[in-house]
Design a protein around this motif. Sequence first.
Motif, mmCIF file in Angstrom:
data_model
loop_
_atom_site.group_PDB
_atom_site.id
_atom_site.type_symbol
_atom_site.label_atom_id
_atom_site.label_comp_id
_atom_site.label_asym_id
_atom_site.label_seq_id
_atom_site.Cartn_x
_atom_site.Cartn_y
_atom_site.Cartn_z
ATOM 1 N N CYS A 33 3.057 32.876 -29.716
ATOM 2 C CA CYS A 33 4.128 33.970 -29.259
ATOM 3 C C CYS A 33 4.161 35.115 -30.219
ATOM 4 O O CYS A 33 3.849 36.326 -29.220
ATOM 5 C CB CYS A 33 5.489 33.132 -29.787
ATOM 6 S SG CYS A 33 5.656 31.530 -28.629
ATOM 7 N N ASP A 34 4.254 35.342 -31.122
ATOM 8 C CA ASP A 34 4.374 36.555 -31.888
ATOM 9 C C ASP A 34 2.827 37.268 -31.598
ATOM 10 O O ASP A 34 1.568 36.550 -31.980
ATOM 11 C CB ASP A 34 4.445 36.331 -33.262
ATOM 12 C CG ASP A 34 5.997 36.071 -33.834
ATOM 13 O OD1 ASP A 34 6.218 35.364 -34.907
ATOM 14 O OD2 ASP A 34 6.855 36.469 -32.787
ATOM 15 N N VAL A 53 2.942 27.617 -28.704
ATOM 16 C CA VAL A 53 2.704 26.937 -29.969
ATOM 17 C C VAL A 53 3.075 28.321 -30.956
ATOM 18 O O VAL A 53 2.074 28.955 -31.174
ATOM 19 C CB VAL A 53 1.433 26.512 -29.923
ATOM 20 C CG1 VAL A 53 0.918 25.782 -31.193
ATOM 21 C CG2 VAL A 53 1.095 25.393 -28.798
ATOM 22 N N THR A 54 3.905 28.178 -31.718
ATOM 23 C CA THR A 54 4.082 29.300 -32.812
ATOM 24 C C THR A 54 4.248 28.727 -34.146
ATOM 25 O O THR A 54 4.844 27.817 -34.526
ATOM 26 C CB THR A 54 5.493 30.060 -32.421
ATOM 27 O OG1 THR A 54 5.673 31.181 -33.416
ATOM 28 C CG2 THR A 54 6.589 29.118 -32.430
ATOM 29 N N ASN A 55 3.555 29.661 -34.971
ATOM 30 C CA ASN A 55 3.862 29.316 -36.446
ATOM 31 C C ASN A 55 4.929 30.183 -37.173
ATOM 32 O O ASN A 55 5.372 29.793 -38.402
ATOM 33 C CB ASN A 55 2.430 29.921 -37.265
ATOM 34 C CG ASN A 55 1.452 29.067 -37.268
ATOM 35 O OD1 ASN A 55 1.471 27.883 -36.737
ATOM 36 N ND2 ASN A 55 0.373 29.380 -38.147
ATOM 37 N N ASN A 56 5.832 30.655 -36.300
ATOM 38 C CA ASN A 56 7.029 31.359 -36.668
ATOM 39 C C ASN A 56 8.234 30.184 -36.938
ATOM 40 O O ASN A 56 8.709 29.656 -35.998
ATOM 41 C CB ASN A 56 7.553 32.450 -35.622
ATOM 42 C CG ASN A 56 8.497 33.348 -36.354
ATOM 43 O OD1 ASN A 56 9.518 32.959 -37.135
ATOM 44 N ND2 ASN A 56 8.412 34.588 -36.233
ATOM 45 N N LEU A 72 8.719 31.498 -43.498
ATOM 46 C CA LEU A 72 9.098 32.808 -43.277
ATOM 47 C C LEU A 72 10.535 32.984 -43.911
ATOM 48 O O LEU A 72 11.427 32.524 -43.225
ATOM 49 C CB LEU A 72 8.820 33.494 -41.850
ATOM 50 C CG LEU A 72 8.917 34.844 -41.641
ATOM 51 C CD1 LEU A 72 7.947 35.665 -42.979
ATOM 52 C CD2 LEU A 72 8.476 35.068 -40.384
ATOM 53 N N ASN A 92 3.805 27.205 -42.659
ATOM 54 C CA ASN A 92 2.756 27.944 -42.508
ATOM 55 C C ASN A 92 2.446 28.976 -43.568
ATOM 56 O O ASN A 92 3.058 29.147 -44.322
ATOM 57 C CB ASN A 92 2.698 28.681 -41.066
ATOM 58 C CG ASN A 92 3.828 29.562 -41.245
ATOM 59 O OD1 ASN A 92 4.889 29.533 -41.370
ATOM 60 N ND2 ASN A 92 3.601 30.949 -40.858
ATOM 61 N N ASP A 115 0.532 32.355 -42.907
ATOM 62 C CA ASP A 115 0.088 33.304 -42.233
ATOM 63 C C ASP A 115 0.285 34.704 -43.213
ATOM 64 O O ASP A 115 1.509 34.723 -43.834
ATOM 65 C CB ASP A 115 0.879 33.607 -40.841
ATOM 66 C CG ASP A 115 0.724 32.801 -39.666
ATOM 67 O OD1 ASP A 115 0.418 33.087 -38.767
ATOM 68 O OD2 ASP A 115 0.754 31.418 -40.272
ATOM 69 N N THR A 162 0.354 37.797 -42.446
ATOM 70 C CA THR A 162 1.318 39.018 -41.965
ATOM 71 C C THR A 162 1.905 38.308 -40.684
ATOM 72 O O THR A 162 1.580 37.265 -39.969
ATOM 73 C CB THR A 162 0.306 40.069 -41.435
ATOM 74 O OG1 THR A 162 -0.484 39.582 -40.552
ATOM 75 C CG2 THR A 162 -0.229 40.768 -42.619
ATOM 76 N N LEU A 163 3.064 39.124 -40.454
ATOM 77 C CA LEU A 163 3.950 38.810 -39.130
ATOM 78 C C LEU A 163 3.690 40.097 -38.260
ATOM 79 O O LEU A 163 4.292 41.171 -38.778
ATOM 80 C CB LEU A 163 5.243 38.708 -39.852
ATOM 81 C CG LEU A 163 6.377 38.802 -38.616
ATOM 82 C CD1 LEU A 163 6.314 37.469 -37.658
ATOM 83 C CD2 LEU A 163 7.815 38.959 -39.263
ATOM 84 N N PRO A 164 3.631 40.082 -36.957
ATOM 85 C CA PRO A 164 3.281 41.197 -36.194
ATOM 86 C C PRO A 164 4.998 41.383 -35.722
ATOM 87 O O PRO A 164 5.631 40.428 -35.117
ATOM 88 C CB PRO A 164 2.376 40.653 -34.857
ATOM 89 C CG PRO A 164 2.390 39.415 -35.120
ATOM 90 C CD PRO A 164 2.701 38.956 -36.407
ATOM 91 N N GLY A 205 3.810 38.106 -44.162
ATOM 92 C CA GLY A 205 4.113 36.894 -43.230
ATOM 93 C C GLY A 205 4.544 35.924 -44.261
ATOM 94 O O GLY A 205 4.705 35.912 -45.307
ATOM 95 N N ALA A 206 4.610 34.673 -43.721
ATOM 96 C CA ALA A 206 5.115 33.333 -44.538
ATOM 97 C C ALA A 206 4.372 33.051 -45.552
ATOM 98 O O ALA A 206 4.838 32.715 -46.783
ATOM 99 C CB ALA A 206 5.195 32.118 -43.525
ATOM 100 N N ASP A 222 -3.527 35.810 -31.060
ATOM 101 C CA ASP A 222 -3.799 37.115 -31.228
ATOM 102 C C ASP A 222 -4.197 36.883 -32.656
ATOM 103 O O ASP A 222 -4.573 38.035 -33.217
ATOM 104 C CB ASP A 222 -2.428 37.966 -31.449
ATOM 105 C CG ASP A 222 -1.551 37.453 -32.650
ATOM 106 O OD1 ASP A 222 -1.426 38.342 -33.538
ATOM 107 O OD2 ASP A 222 -1.156 36.300 -32.467
ATOM 108 N N ASP A 279 -4.794 31.125 -34.529
ATOM 109 C CA ASP A 279 -4.948 30.429 -33.198
ATOM 110 C C ASP A 279 -6.104 30.184 -32.833
ATOM 111 O O ASP A 279 -6.279 29.096 -32.258
ATOM 112 C CB ASP A 279 -4.179 31.636 -32.166
ATOM 113 C CG ASP A 279 -2.942 32.121 -32.622
ATOM 114 O OD1 ASP A 279 -2.719 33.538 -33.062
ATOM 115 O OD2 ASP A 279 -2.026 31.415 -32.882
HETATM 116 O O1 LIG Z 1 4.410 35.009 -40.885
HETATM 117 C C1 LIG Z 1 4.559 34.117 -40.003
HETATM 118 O O2 LIG Z 1 5.153 32.985 -40.011
HETATM 119 C C2 LIG Z 1 3.719 34.539 -38.887
HETATM 120 O O3 LIG Z 1 3.235 35.761 -38.802
HETATM 121 C C3 LIG Z 1 4.425 34.175 -37.245
HETATM 122 O O4 LIG Z 1 4.831 33.102 -37.548
HETATM 123 C C4 LIG Z 1 3.514 34.281 -36.529
HETATM 124 O O5 LIG Z 1 3.924 33.403 -35.405
HETATM 125 P P1 LIG Z 1 2.952 33.333 -33.959
HETATM 126 O O6 LIG Z 1 2.126 34.424 -33.919
HETATM 127 O O7 LIG Z 1 1.998 31.874 -34.375
HETATM 128 O O8 LIG Z 1 3.757 32.914 -32.863
#
Ligand SMILES: O=C(O)[C@H](O)[C@H](O)COP(=O)(O)O
Length: 307
Positions: free
Chosen positions: A29-30, A60-63, A167, A193, A195, A197-199, A207-208, A254, A259
Amino acid sequence: MASSPKYLTGDKAAINEFLDKFDVFLFDCDGVLWSGDHLFEGTVETLELLRSRGKQVVFVTNNSTKSRADYKKKLESMGIPATVDEVFGSSYSAAIYISRIIKPQPPRNKVFVLGEAGVEAELESENISYIGGTDPSLRRDITPEDFKAIASGEALDPAVGYVLAGLDFHVNYLKLSIAFQYLRRGAKFLATNVDSTLPNAGSLFIGAGGISAPLIRAMGGEEPIAFGKPNQSMMDAIEGKFRFDRSRACMVGDRLDTDIKFGIEGRLGGTLCVLTGVSKREDWEAENPAAVPAAYVDTLGDLRVAA
Ligand SMILES: O=C(O)[C@H](O)[C@H](O)COP(=O)(O)O
Ligand SMILES: [Mg+2]
């Protein structure tokens, strides 16, 4: 040595050949569908195109900040039809792993949450009791009394056996200190998760992984068990729900180290990197890349030309 990824943007025949190889598309997603609240141009049409060709779409998101129900609302608010079952988030992945694999038992069966409402909702959906999280009484500066109460255990709940970090846009020294004390007292260290960084808003933010990092440092390098991509327990859960042939499934993301690695280690038939988020071409052309995608496009909307 992985072969170099195929560039699909602008090549209608190559895009159709690529899409025809798969029945199921797992969408990050992000950084792929959107950057925060900004929906990337062509996303809605591309998902419509795939669904019109009978393809199964799974998000399928890590957010972990939102629950599956929250994501259903966000997707619909952006013109993307979705069901809760089509959403797999790292907070859900963590909740089902805790309830169905770990099976917390009294007297230490509670979870101290470092995270947002999405984690709380998914823990509730699996009847896991928790404290912390969005508790407003923790959104304040630490005081000298807090130091004493945390050190003596007076401020701690003896039923906490797990710390779950995700996060957290409201993280602070008080919450980190309480989490650290639980870990020092033997609580299991978990993360939705990690990650880095978070876009968001076309840029990158912490990120988390930046939320659990202080605890990893304080615990002398002990790493949490993380449930989001590339962890394969998430892939197993998705396959368990959708019963798909992995060789006919493609992971679209991304980020190489979540991913694309998730798709490759999951032995999926394909992986597609979208350059609107974290990873860039240089990242997989560099020495020892985290993973190399099978193909890539500049934006998800580039797939529309297949129509
Ligand atoms: O910091 C985080 O949690 C991640 O950047 C964020 O969750 C990424 O989400 P995703 O790209 O898997 O949707
Ligand atoms: Mg992403």
